[in-house]
Enzyme design. Structure first.
Site, PDB file in Angstrom:
ATOM      1  N   GLN A  68      46.035  41.340  46.394  1.00  0.00           N
ATOM      2  CA  GLN A  68      46.657  40.879  45.149  1.00  0.00           C
ATOM      3  C   GLN A  68      47.618  39.705  45.435  1.00  0.00           C
ATOM      4  O   GLN A  68      47.397  38.966  46.381  1.00  0.00           O
ATOM      5  CB  GLN A  68      47.363  42.024  44.423  1.00  0.00           C
ATOM      6  CG  GLN A  68      46.433  43.068  43.822  1.00  0.00           C
ATOM      7  CD  GLN A  68      45.991  44.105  44.820  1.00  0.00           C
ATOM      8  OE1 GLN A  68      46.780  44.664  45.567  1.00  0.00           O
ATOM      9  NE2 GLN A  68      44.705  44.389  44.853  1.00  0.00           N
ATOM     10  N   THR A 124      50.496  45.307  39.819  1.00  0.00           N
ATOM     11  CA  THR A 124      49.775  46.342  40.550  1.00  0.00           C
ATOM     12  C   THR A 124      50.761  47.437  40.940  1.00  0.00           C
ATOM     13  O   THR A 124      51.933  47.387  40.567  1.00  0.00           O
ATOM     14  CB  THR A 124      49.053  45.741  41.779  1.00  0.00           C
ATOM     15  OG1 THR A 124      48.149  46.708  42.319  1.00  0.00           O
ATOM     16  CG2 THR A 124      50.035  45.287  42.846  1.00  0.00           C
ATOM     17  N   HIS A 138      37.997  40.341  48.585  1.00  0.00           N
ATOM     18  CA  HIS A 138      38.156  39.240  49.528  1.00  0.00           C
ATOM     19  C   HIS A 138      36.775  38.729  49.934  1.00  0.00           C
ATOM     20  O   HIS A 138      36.001  39.441  50.578  1.00  0.00           O
ATOM     21  CB  HIS A 138      38.943  39.701  50.747  1.00  0.00           C
ATOM     22  CG  HIS A 138      40.368  40.052  50.416  1.00  0.00           C
ATOM     23  ND1 HIS A 138      41.232  40.623  51.323  1.00  0.00           N
ATOM     24  CD2 HIS A 138      41.081  39.891  49.286  1.00  0.00           C
ATOM     25  CE1 HIS A 138      42.417  40.798  50.755  1.00  0.00           C
ATOM     26  NE2 HIS A 138      42.333  40.379  49.513  1.00  0.00           N
ATOM     27  N   LYS A 156      39.051  34.079  52.498  1.00  0.00           N
ATOM     28  CA  LYS A 156      38.655  32.946  53.341  1.00  0.00           C
ATOM     29  C   LYS A 156      39.773  32.574  54.302  1.00  0.00           C
ATOM     30  O   LYS A 156      39.535  32.283  55.480  1.00  0.00           O
ATOM     31  CB  LYS A 156      38.297  31.740  52.491  1.00  0.00           C
ATOM     32  CG  LYS A 156      37.929  30.551  53.381  1.00  0.00           C
ATOM     33  CD  LYS A 156      37.621  29.294  52.660  1.00  0.00           C
ATOM     34  CE  LYS A 156      37.417  28.188  53.704  1.00  0.00           C
ATOM     35  NZ  LYS A 156      37.030  26.913  53.112  1.00  0.00           N
TER      36      LYS A 156
END
Length: 432
Positions: free
Chosen positions: A224, A239, A41, A18
């Site tokens: 992330q 990650t 997303h 957003k």
């Protein structure tokens, strides 16, 4: 010229989709610099909703060019699904979306190895999405990966894939006792699946550099969060790429000296998916309430997210790592019904910590301040002064504790449900 890096400031799922969608309204180009389809997303505009995993969020804004950088890993099957979703929005894609030739590809054996590794790890599992991200980056580092540029030469592609399938099959059979993959079938299916991407392969590094040299407005989009970074995150529960501002240079192929300012995105509370330390995590009952109010389920996996109170000490570390000019607070509206709201200001234990330190995260006992809630809906607020007094006090307290101004606050999922708190905190907003 103005350019901006948008970084997740917590453990991911902060609402970067957003934030990027809102900020992209004044961008000329949006560039994704790391990660793959392990990101989710979400964008909502006038009741329409899209979830993008690999394609930069700016694609939904007409006229904005988008680049998937060389630091990303791309799954062609997910990519095809995303393109179909974007086209349903009736926005043109042709000549607007490019994939850097150096970006690495995710193969079916990457996904299979990812899942099997997690299953075998049992209680020691990391909590990955199972999308093959780690194994794809592992091949990249081992210098055996297949890159987007290999999709332009069928002979070279076939030669590399045969070699990699042989190595993957050895691991599948010997370590995991799983059935091998058919090289012939995989080569044929994957080649067909990548024809769309092949048409978009180009030199992303030069495209972005040319835009910067022209004085264009470039927004760099991370995936992330900072505390999932491979180096600075809660290792090994991280990650496999560089999630902060430091990932932009190698993830795009430009000098970091081009970068002008960075903004961190953080939820008004805190969530985490997968395993790993979480000092301000709520008890089961409170977490279930927050999960229900915030619809806290992973956009990529659908897994329920762990929930906790806002951690100012965690965000302080993010501000220091990235030198954020400002912060964007999302999901403020989720707290509308709470009578009391807690903020973690630091930690106690064998010592006293005022900033999150992943090296001793298991020892951190949160230190809280409690603030009264506002018990009023914020979803229709469009100006800072329209927010309830309690909500404004909460935002000011966060600014004080974190030492960084808040530029925007989100009070709902739709693009319009955004309140400008301190526009002057970001040059990007002042000049947009």
């Amino acid at each position: 010229m103005a350019n901006l890096v948008v970084v997740g400031a917590q453990w991911g799922d902060e609402g970067k989709g957003k934030a990027v969608d809102y900020l992209a309204q004044s961008a000329g180009m949006v560039v994704r610099y790391q990660g793959g389809p392990n990101a989710g997303h979400t964008v909502c505009v006038e009741g329409r909703r899209a979830i993008l995993h690999q394609i930069p969020t700016g694609i939904l804004t007409r006229g904005v060019k988008c680049v998937i950088g060389c630091g990303c890993v791309v799954d062609p099957y997910v990519f095809t699904e995303e393109l179909a979703a974007v086209r349903r929005w009736r926005v043109p894609v042709r000549h607007r979306l490019m994939v850097d030739a150096r970006a690495h590809m995710i193969l079916p054996y990457h996904r299979q190895l990812d899942r099997l590794r997690e299953e075998q790890a049992a209680r020691l599992r990391i909590g990955t999405t199972g999308r093959g991200i780690g194994p794809a980056y592992q091949d990249k580092v081992a210098r055996v990966g297949i890159r987007a540029e290999d999709l332009l030469d069928e002979g070279r592609f076939e030669e590399k894939l045969k070699r990699n399938v042989a190595a993957a099959n050895f691991t599948l059979m010997e370590r995991y006792k799983a059935d091998p993959l058919s090289p012939k079938k995989l080569i044929s299916e994957y080649w067909r699946a990548t024809r769309t991407i092949a048409q978009m392969v180009s030199d992303g590094s030069k495209i972005v550099q040319d835009e910067l040299q022209r004085g264009g407005r470039v927004l760099f989009e991370g995936a992330q969060g900072v505390h999932l970074d491979l180096d600075l995150g809660t290792y090994p529960y991280v990650t496999t790429s560089s999630t902060g501002t430091w990932g932009v240079g190698p993830g795009v192929g430009i000098s970091p000296l081009w970068l002008e300012e960075a903004v961190g995105v953080a939820k008004a509370y805190l969530t985490r998916v997968g395993m790993g330390p979480f000092p301000s995590e709520m008890g089961r009952e409170d977490a279930e309430v927050m999960r229900r109010l915030g619809s806290e389920y992973g956009a990529t996996t659908g897994r329920p997210r762990r929930c906790g109170w806002f951690d100012a000490a965690l965000l302080r570390a993010s501000v220091r790592y990235n030198r954020f000019k400002a912060v964007i607070i999302t999901k403020l509206d989720v707290l509308d019904s709470f009578a009391e709201i807690r903020i973690c200001t630091g930690y106690d234990g064998a010592a006293r910590w005022d900033e999150f330190d992943p090296r001793c995260a298991g020892q951190l006992k949160p230190r809280y301040v409690t603030m009264p809630g506002w018990r009023e809906p914020t979803g229709k607020c469009r100006r800072y002064r329209e927010l309830p007094v309690g909500a404004r006090r909460y935002l000011r307290r966060i600014e004080e504790l974190v030492g960084c101004p808040i530029a925007l606050a989100s009070v709902g999922s739709d693009r319009l449900q955004t309140v400008e708190v301190k526009t002057g905190a970001l040059r990007w907003l002042r000049s947009g």
